[in-house]
Motif scaffolding. Structure first.
Motif, PDB file in Angstrom:
ATOM      1  N   ASN A 190      -5.918   6.808   6.037  1.00  0.00           N
ATOM      2  CA  ASN A 190      -5.322   5.815   6.467  1.00  0.00           C
ATOM      3  C   ASN A 190      -4.392   5.732   7.797  1.00  0.00           C
ATOM      4  O   ASN A 190      -3.181   5.553   8.128  1.00  0.00           O
TER       5      ASN A 190
ATOM      6  N   THR B 296      -0.514   4.451  11.564  1.00  0.00           N
ATOM      7  CA  THR B 296      -0.806   4.502  10.175  1.00  0.00           C
ATOM      8  C   THR B 296      -1.224   3.246   9.317  1.00  0.00           C
ATOM      9  O   THR B 296      -0.460   2.045   9.915  1.00  0.00           O
TER      10      THR B 296
ATOM     11  N   ASP C  87      -1.560   0.853   5.923  1.00  0.00           N
ATOM     12  CA  ASP C  87      -1.314   0.516   4.412  1.00  0.00           C
ATOM     13  C   ASP C  87      -1.874  -0.808   4.392  1.00  0.00           C
ATOM     14  O   ASP C  87      -1.034  -1.717   4.324  1.00  0.00           O
TER      15      ASP C  87
ATOM     16  N   SER D 178      -2.893  -2.167   1.652  1.00  0.00           N
ATOM     17  CA  SER D 178      -2.609  -2.610   0.188  1.00  0.00           C
ATOM     18  C   SER D 178      -1.216  -3.462   0.436  1.00  0.00           C
ATOM     19  O   SER D 178      -1.166  -4.398  -0.195  1.00  0.00           O
ATOM     20  N   ASN D 179      -0.433  -3.276   1.571  1.00  0.00           N
ATOM     21  CA  ASN D 179       0.673  -3.840   1.750  1.00  0.00           C
ATOM     22  C   ASN D 179       0.541  -4.767   3.034  1.00  0.00           C
ATOM     23  O   ASN D 179       1.594  -5.275   3.701  1.00  0.00           O
TER      24      ASN D 179
ATOM     25  N   LYS E  18       0.275  -3.323   6.064  1.00  0.00           N
ATOM     26  CA  LYS E  18       1.379  -2.911   6.898  1.00  0.00           C
ATOM     27  C   LYS E  18       0.645  -1.840   7.999  1.00  0.00           C
ATOM     28  O   LYS E  18      -0.060  -0.952   7.494  1.00  0.00           O
TER      29      LYS E  18
END
Length: 163
Positions: free
Chosen positions: A71, A92, A94, A96-97, A99
C-alpha cells in the motif's frame, strides 16, 4: 485523437483556464513502459508529447507490484513551470477509503526543500559511515507524530517547527 487535435484540446483548456483565472486538472495515460516503474517520467507519456509541452505542471503517480502489496507508491513532480521539479514524494495508499497520504506531509515548498536537504545530508553521512537513512526517517516520523498528538490534545498552536 490525432496528435494535432489532442494538442489543440490541451491548448484550448489552458486558454480557458487563463481566461477564467482557474486551474484545470486533467488526467492522462502513460505508456506500457511505465507499468512497473518506480517513477513515471515525462518519457512515459502516451500518445502526444505536445500535452507535456502545453502543461504548466505534471504530477505522476506510480506503484510497482511490491508497492501494491505494501500500500505504498510515489508521487513525482515531473514538470513545474513555476518551481522545482524532479521531486519524488513517497506515499501510502488506502484504496478501500480512497486515501493517499505522503509519508511526511509538507505544509510548504520551503519545508519540502528543507527536508530534501536534510535527506541529502543524511545520505552523505550514510555513505561515510554515519547514521542510516532509515534511522533518520524514523526519528523525523516520530517527531511529526508527537507534534500531531500535541495539536490534537490542544497543547500546540500549530506553528511549532519540527527540527
Amino acid at each position: 485523437f490525432p496528435v494535432t487535435i489532442q494538442e489543440g484540446i490541451y491548448e484550448e483548456l489552458r486558454g480557458i483556464a487563463g481566461e477564467l483565472s482557474i486551474p484545470i486538472w486533467t488526467a492522462s495515460q502513460s505508456n506500457r513502459s511505465s507499468l512497473d516503474s518506480e517513477v513515471v517520467s515525462l518519457a512515459a507519456i502516451s500518445e502526444s508529447f505536445a500535452k507535456a509541452a502545453v502543461s504548466d505542471i505534471i504530477i505522476t503517480l506510480s506503484r510497482t507490484t511490491e508497492d501494491k502489496l505494501k500500500n505504498t507508491g510515489r508521487i513525482f513532480v515531473a514538470k513545474n513551470r513555476a518551481g522545482k521539479d524532479g521531486i519524488v514524494i513517497p506515499i501510502t495508499m488506502d484504496l478501500s477509503n480512497y486515501k493517499i497520504e505522503t509519508q511526511k506531509p509538507y505544509t510548504s515548498v520551503e519545508e519540502l526543500r528543507s527536508e530534501l536537504q536534510d535527506l541529502r545530508s543524511v545520505t552523505e553521512q550514510n555513505t561515510n559511515g554515519g547514521k542510516s537513512l532509515v534511522d533518520h526517517n524514523k526519528k523525523k516520523y516520530s517527531e511529526f507524530k508527537a507534534q500531531q498528538q500535541k495539536k490534537e490534545n490542544g497543547n500546540g498552536n500549530g506553528n511549532e517547527k519540527i527540527s
